[in-house]
Write a protein that holds these residues in place. Structure first.
Motif, PDB file in Angstrom:
ATOM      1  N   ASP A   9       0.838  -1.199   0.000  1.00 11.02           N
ATOM      2  CA  ASP A   9       0.000   0.000   0.000  1.00 11.02           C
ATOM      3  C   ASP A   9       0.869   1.243   0.000  1.00 11.02           C
ATOM      4  O   ASP A   9       2.033   1.217   0.429  1.00 11.02           O
ATOM      5  N   GLY A  10       0.293   2.354  -0.455  1.00 11.06           N
ATOM      6  CA  GLY A  10       0.993   3.625  -0.433  1.00 11.06           C
ATOM      7  C   GLY A  10       0.018   4.782  -0.528  1.00 11.06           C
ATOM      8  O   GLY A  10      -0.923   4.748  -1.322  1.00 11.06           O
ATOM      9  N   ASN A  11       0.235   5.799   0.298  1.00 12.28           N
ATOM     10  CA  ASN A  11      -0.595   7.005   0.276  1.00 12.28           C
ATOM     11  C   ASN A  11       0.131   8.112   1.034  1.00 12.28           C
ATOM     12  O   ASN A  11       1.275   7.941   1.458  1.00 12.28           O
ATOM     13  N   LEU A  38      -1.738  -5.895  -5.902  1.00 10.74           N
ATOM     14  CA  LEU A  38      -2.931  -5.646  -5.095  1.00 10.74           C
ATOM     15  C   LEU A  38      -2.636  -4.487  -4.153  1.00 10.74           C
ATOM     16  O   LEU A  38      -1.625  -4.484  -3.444  1.00 10.74           O
ATOM     17  N   ILE A  39      -3.517  -3.489  -4.144  1.00 13.45           N
ATOM     18  CA  ILE A  39      -3.281  -2.291  -3.345  1.00 13.45           C
ATOM     19  C   ILE A  39      -4.616  -1.726  -2.876  1.00 13.45           C
ATOM     20  O   ILE A  39      -5.648  -1.902  -3.533  1.00 13.45           O
ATOM     21  N   LYS A  40      -4.613  -1.043  -1.733  1.00 15.74           N
ATOM     22  CA  LYS A  40      -5.785  -0.287  -1.313  1.00 15.74           C
ATOM     23  C   LYS A  40      -5.350   1.116  -0.902  1.00 15.74           C
ATOM     24  O   LYS A  40      -4.155   1.409  -0.826  1.00 15.74           O
ATOM     25  N   ASN A  41      -6.316   1.997  -0.662  1.00 13.85           N
ATOM     26  CA  ASN A  41      -6.030   3.388  -0.308  1.00 13.85           C
ATOM     27  C   ASN A  41      -5.129   4.057  -1.340  1.00 13.85           C
ATOM     28  O   ASN A  41      -4.238   4.828  -1.017  1.00 13.85           O
ATOM     29  N   SER A  42      -5.351   3.740  -2.601  1.00 14.62           N
ATOM     30  CA  SER A  42      -4.457   4.227  -3.644  1.00 14.62           C
ATOM     31  C   SER A  42      -4.846   5.629  -4.107  1.00 14.62           C
ATOM     32  O   SER A  42      -6.021   5.997  -4.108  1.00 14.62           O
ATOM     33  N   ILE A  43      -3.830   6.421  -4.494  1.00 14.72           N
ATOM     34  CA  ILE A  43      -4.090   7.678  -5.190  1.00 14.72           C
ATOM     35  C   ILE A  43      -4.104   7.388  -6.687  1.00 14.72           C
ATOM     36  O   ILE A  43      -3.449   6.456  -7.149  1.00 14.72           O
TER      37      ILE A  43
END
Length: 336
Positions: A9-11, A38-43
């Motif tokens: 993840d990254g934000n 697979l990622i969440k909270n993405s920009i």
């Protein structure tokens, strides 16, 4: 073609380091494996960046850990290799994922808790394997010989024979999100140093202080502001610079790959191992905790660095990052 499933993840809150080093890893493997992310909270910009490397990018809903784990298990297959990069992927998470795939690899730099992954990859050098608490089957891939670098920097490392005759252009990057706005603090310390004629500043897409920094750049002709650069653009800009100031994170390996005078430090706990490695190998001069330093402290340190540090020797030391980590990791993966 066998799949490698990356989960990171990254934000603006947690930064982008986990995503970028996972993407560097994916870039190394994509010729021999199908790489998916697979990622969440993405920009929004981050998904485009991921798809520049991986064949698929699936956005997970912003749900609690147990629900997210169910979504990941539903996505992965028995023969997949799953790469986890993030501190919330703890031992129980690893153990559960491992039941549903071929191998689990943890990219880690904190060595906290018990690991159930089949492999742990930590590209920081000078680490004692005893710092890791693992299962008997877990194998460790430790050291700068496994540096997670993008292709442009691997090539730069293989060619690194830079001779730096001047020290008037500074490269500054304090991370993809820089949630402490340390870029602003360092810029305030640099703009009054006469020997620094140009400051090339790079910020990431997740930086919330862009407008403030852009205004500062507009008011100071020596500041050149860049945002969300590609690897090729970043590498080119580093080669046009003489000295770098960055934290002890993944970008440290990029600085070493290019070869520059280097001032590093930390602002989070997970950066301290790399800072210690940079210090012990003579690859950087260590300023300490960026958060606790005042503007004048940073200014005086840079002036002392310019007066006293043998940059040529430092660049030679940085050649410990040799640019062949991709071949080592591909060879390793092909044996899995």
């Amino acid at each position: 073609m066998q799949r490698v499933v990356f989960r990171a993840d990254g934000n603006s809150e947690i930064g982008l380091g986990h995503v970028y080093r996972s993407l560097a890893f994916a870039e190394m493997l994509k010729e021999d494996f199908k790489t998916v992310f697979l990622i969440k909270n993405s920009i929004p910009e981050l998904k485009d960046t991921i798809l520049g490397t991986c064949s698929e990018c699936s956005i997970l809903s912003d749900e609690k850990q147990d629900q997210e784990l169910i979504s990941v298990i539903d996505y992965i297959n028995e023969g997949d290799i799953v790469v986890l990069d993030g501190y919330h992927f703890d031992g129980e998470y690893q153990k559960t994922v491992r039941k549903h795939c071929g191998n689990v690899i943890s990219i880690d730099d904190m060595h906290q808790g018990h690991f159930y992954s089949d492999y742990i990859l930590n590209h920081c050098g000078k680490l004692d394997p005893e710092i890791y608490d693992t299962e008997s089957y877990t194998n460790l891939l430790l050291g700068e010989q496994y540096a997670l670098l993008r292709p442009e920097f691997l090539q730069a490392a293989r060619e690194n024979n830079r001779k730096i005759d001047t020290s008037d252009t500074l490269f500054l990057s304090m991370g993809g999100s820089d949630f402490h706005n340390l870029t602003h603090k360092v810029l305030r310390s640099v703009i009054d140093i006469d020997r620094i004629m140009n400051v090339n500043v790079v910020i990431g897409a997740a930086n919330k202080y862009y407008d403030e920094l852009r205004k500062m750049a507009e008011e100071n002709p020596k500041i050149n502001m860049f945002r969300n650069l590609s690897a090729a653009e970043m590498c080119f800009l580093m080669k046009k610079s003489d000295i770098a100031i960055t934290p002890g994170s993944g970008i440290s390996f990029e600085v070493c790959a290019v070869g520059m005078g280097f001032i590093s430090g930390y602002y989070t706990e997970n950066q301290q191992d790399i800072v210690n490695w940079l210090d012990e190998t003579g690859c950087a001069s260590i300023i300490g905790n960026f958060c606790s330093l005042e503007v004048n402290d940073i200014r005086n340190y840079i002036k002392s660095f310019l007066d006293n540090v043998d940059v040529s020797k430092m660049v030679t030391n940085q050649q410990i990052v040799d640019g062949y980590s991709d071949k080592r990791l591909r060879n390793f993966f092909q044996r899995l």
